[in-house]
Design a protein around this motif. Sequence first.
Motif, PDB file in Angstrom:
ATOM      1  N   LYS A 149      -3.550  26.728-117.953  1.00 17.31           N
ATOM      2  CA  LYS A 149      -2.804  25.809-117.103  1.00 17.31           C
ATOM      3  C   LYS A 149      -3.410  25.119-115.933  1.00 17.31           C
ATOM      4  N   GLU A 150      -4.249  26.188-115.316  1.00 13.90           N
ATOM      5  CA  GLU A 150      -5.107  25.663-114.231  1.00 13.90           C
ATOM      6  C   GLU A 150      -5.915  24.584-114.496  1.00 13.90           C
ATOM      7  N   GLN A 151      -6.713  24.470-115.603  1.00 13.28           N
ATOM      8  CA  GLN A 151      -7.396  23.436-116.110  1.00 13.28           C
ATOM      9  C   GLN A 151      -6.563  22.297-116.374  1.00 13.28           C
ATOM     10  N   MET A 152      -5.425  22.337-116.788  1.00 19.58           N
ATOM     11  CA  MET A 152      -4.498  21.222-117.220  1.00 19.58           C
ATOM     12  C   MET A 152      -4.204  20.527-115.857  1.00 19.58           C
ATOM     13  N   ILE A 153      -3.939  21.262-114.713  1.00 18.24           N
ATOM     14  CA  ILE A 153      -3.501  20.873-113.384  1.00 18.24           C
ATOM     15  C   ILE A 153      -4.592  20.164-112.646  1.00 18.24           C
ATOM     16  N   PHE A 154      -5.699  20.671-113.098  1.00 18.24           N
ATOM     17  CA  PHE A 154      -7.189  20.175-112.254  1.00 18.24           C
ATOM     18  C   PHE A 154      -7.169  18.902-112.968  1.00 18.24           C
ATOM     19  N   ALA A 155      -7.095  18.606-114.306  1.00 21.32           N
ATOM     20  CA  ALA A 155      -7.481  17.334-114.783  1.00 21.32           C
ATOM     21  C   ALA A 155      -6.464  16.428-114.442  1.00 21.32           C
ATOM     22  N   ALA A 156      -5.236  16.913-114.305  1.00 17.77           N
ATOM     23  CA  ALA A 156      -4.169  15.750-113.610  1.00 17.77           C
ATOM     24  C   ALA A 156      -4.386  15.465-112.394  1.00 17.77           C
ATOM     25  N   VAL A 157      -4.924  16.259-111.489  1.00 22.56           N
ATOM     26  CA  VAL A 157      -4.997  15.892-110.131  1.00 22.56           C
ATOM     27  C   VAL A 157      -6.081  15.778-109.372  1.00 22.56           C
ATOM     28  N   MET A 158      -7.388  16.159-110.018  1.00 21.58           N
ATOM     29  CA  MET A 158      -8.817  16.120-109.492  1.00 21.58           C
ATOM     30  C   MET A 158      -9.664  15.576-110.484  1.00 21.58           C
ATOM     31  N   HIS A 159      -9.635  15.945-111.784  1.00 21.87           N
ATOM     32  CA  HIS A 159     -11.015  15.996-112.485  1.00 21.87           C
ATOM     33  C   HIS A 159     -11.237  14.471-112.643  1.00 21.87           C
ATOM     34  N   ASP A 160     -10.202  13.688-112.887  1.00 19.46           N
ATOM     35  CA  ASP A 160     -10.297  12.282-113.088  1.00 19.46           C
ATOM     36  C   ASP A 160     -10.366  11.173-111.947  1.00 19.46           C
ATOM     37  N   LEU A 161     -10.432  11.768-110.819  1.00 19.91           N
ATOM     38  CA  LEU A 161     -10.675  11.000-109.875  1.00 19.91           C
ATOM     39  C   LEU A 161     -11.896  10.171-109.603  1.00 19.91           C
ATOM     40  N   ASP A 162     -11.678   8.787-109.320  1.00 16.57           N
ATOM     41  CA  ASP A 162     -12.975   7.924-109.171  1.00 16.57           C
ATOM     42  C   ASP A 162     -13.231   7.589-108.138  1.00 16.57           C
ATOM     43  N   LEU A 163     -14.086   8.322-107.524  1.00 13.17           N
ATOM     44  CA  LEU A 163     -14.454   8.414-106.200  1.00 13.17           C
ATOM     45  C   LEU A 163     -15.881   7.638-105.925  1.00 13.17           C
ATOM     46  N   ALA A 164     -15.665   6.323-105.960  1.00 17.57           N
ATOM     47  CA  ALA A 164     -17.098   5.262-105.799  1.00 17.57           C
ATOM     48  C   ALA A 164     -17.354   5.226-104.548  1.00 17.57           C
ATOM     49  N   THR A 165     -18.789   5.111-104.200  1.00 15.05           N
ATOM     50  CA  THR A 165     -19.125   4.734-102.800  1.00 15.05           C
ATOM     51  C   THR A 165     -18.750   3.662-102.278  1.00 15.05           C
ATOM     52  N   PRO A 166     -18.074   3.676-100.989  1.00 19.25           N
ATOM     53  CA  PRO A 166     -17.275   2.378-100.529  1.00 19.25           C
ATOM     54  C   PRO A 166     -18.797   1.406-100.468  1.00 19.25           C
ATOM     55  N   PRO A 167     -18.212  -0.113-100.347  1.00 15.58           N
ATOM     56  CA  PRO A 167     -19.339  -1.266-100.201  1.00 15.58           C
ATOM     57  C   PRO A 167     -19.926  -0.964 -98.608  1.00 15.58           C
ATOM     58  N   ASP A 168     -21.128  -1.170 -98.602  1.00 14.62           N
ATOM     59  CA  ASP A 168     -21.848  -1.389 -97.354  1.00 14.62           C
ATOM     60  C   ASP A 168     -21.199  -2.007 -96.215  1.00 14.62           C
ATOM     61  N   ALA A 169     -20.553  -1.147 -95.282  1.00 14.74           N
ATOM     62  CA  ALA A 169     -19.863  -1.862 -94.143  1.00 14.74           C
ATOM     63  C   ALA A 169     -20.569  -2.145 -92.992  1.00 14.74           C
ATOM     64  N   GLY A 170     -21.886  -1.896 -92.814  1.00 12.89           N
ATOM     65  CA  GLY A 170     -22.899  -2.345 -91.914  1.00 12.89           C
ATOM     66  C   GLY A 170     -23.138  -1.294 -90.971  1.00 12.89           C
ATOM     67  N   SER A 171     -22.605  -0.351 -90.755  1.00 16.94           N
ATOM     68  CA  SER A 171     -22.874   0.748 -89.826  1.00 16.94           C
ATOM     69  C   SER A 171     -22.615   2.136 -90.367  1.00 16.94           C
ATOM     70  N   LEU A 172     -23.285   3.214 -89.915  1.00 16.23           N
ATOM     71  CA  LEU A 172     -22.946   4.483 -90.445  1.00 16.23           C
ATOM     72  C   LEU A 172     -21.557   4.923 -90.098  1.00 16.23           C
ATOM     73  N   ALA A 173     -21.346   4.833 -88.964  1.00 16.04           N
ATOM     74  CA  ALA A 173     -19.598   5.043 -88.623  1.00 16.04           C
ATOM     75  C   ALA A 173     -18.623   4.412 -89.503  1.00 16.04           C
ATOM     76  N   ALA A 174     -18.994   3.070 -89.859  1.00 11.44           N
ATOM     77  CA  ALA A 174     -17.868   2.477 -90.657  1.00 11.44           C
ATOM     78  C   ALA A 174     -17.943   3.143 -92.042  1.00 11.44           C
ATOM     79  N   ASP A 175     -19.395   2.968 -92.512  1.00 13.88           N
ATOM     80  CA  ASP A 175     -19.414   3.813 -94.041  1.00 13.88           C
ATOM     81  C   ASP A 175     -18.902   5.109 -94.128  1.00 13.88           C
ATOM     82  N   LEU A 176     -19.098   6.016 -92.994  1.00 13.72           N
ATOM     83  CA  LEU A 176     -18.479   7.337 -92.966  1.00 13.72           C
ATOM     84  C   LEU A 176     -17.048   7.171 -93.031  1.00 13.72           C
TER      85      LEU A 176
END
Length: 201
Positions: A56-83
Motif C-alpha cells: 500500500k505504501e508503494q502505491m501511495i508513494f507512486a500516487a503522491v511523490m514518485h511521479d513528480l516532475d521536478l525540473a530545474t527552474p529557468p535561470d532567473a539571473g541570481s542565486l537568490a532568485a534561482d533558490l
Amino acid sequence: MSQPVGRPRDGRVDGAIAAAARELLAEQGYARLTVDAVAARAGVGKAAIYRRHATKEQMIFAAVMHDLDLATPPDAGSLAADLAAVVRDIVTSLATPPPGVVPGLLADVHADAAMAATFVGTFVKAERDCVMEVLERAVDRGELSRLPDPAVVHALLLGPIFAWLFLLSEERERLPAFADALAHGLAYMLHGGFGDGLSMG
C-alpha cells in the motif's frame, strides 16, 4: 521497483489507480486508506494494483511523490532568485498532498529499505540535481567563489520547509512569502562567505 516482464502496463489503469489513491487520501486520510478501497474507486481488481505496487505504501508513494516532475527552474539571473524558484517547487510538492500524508508516508518509507532507496533515487535526487545546477550557475556568474556542498545546502533548505509545514503548522497562505525569505536568507549566507565552510573541495 522493477516492472515485471510480460504485457505492457496500461497507462490508463496506472492513472486511475493514482487518481483514486489521491481522492481517497483527501477523503479518508493516510492511515485509513486501503488497497481494497483504491481498487473499488479505480474500477480495477486488487491484482492490478499488486502487479504495480508490492505494498500500500508503494502505491501511495507512486500516487503522491514518485511521479513528480521536478525540473530545474529557468535561470532567473541570481542565486537568490534561482533558490527561491527551487524552494517554491519543493514547497508545492510537499504541501499538495492532504495533511498528514507526507509525514505518515515518510515514516513508513524509511522503515522499508527498498522504498527508502526508491525515494532517495527519485524525489530526493530530483531536488538535489536542482540545487546542484543552481549552485553551479552561481559559481559561473561569479556570485560564489567556490561550489558549496549541494547536500548541505539541500538540507538547509529542507529543514525549515519541513518545520514550517509539519511541525509549526503555520498558515499555508504564508508559504510564498516564507519560501522567498528562506531562499534570500540562504543566498545571503552563501554570498557572505558562509559557503566557504560548506565547499566540496
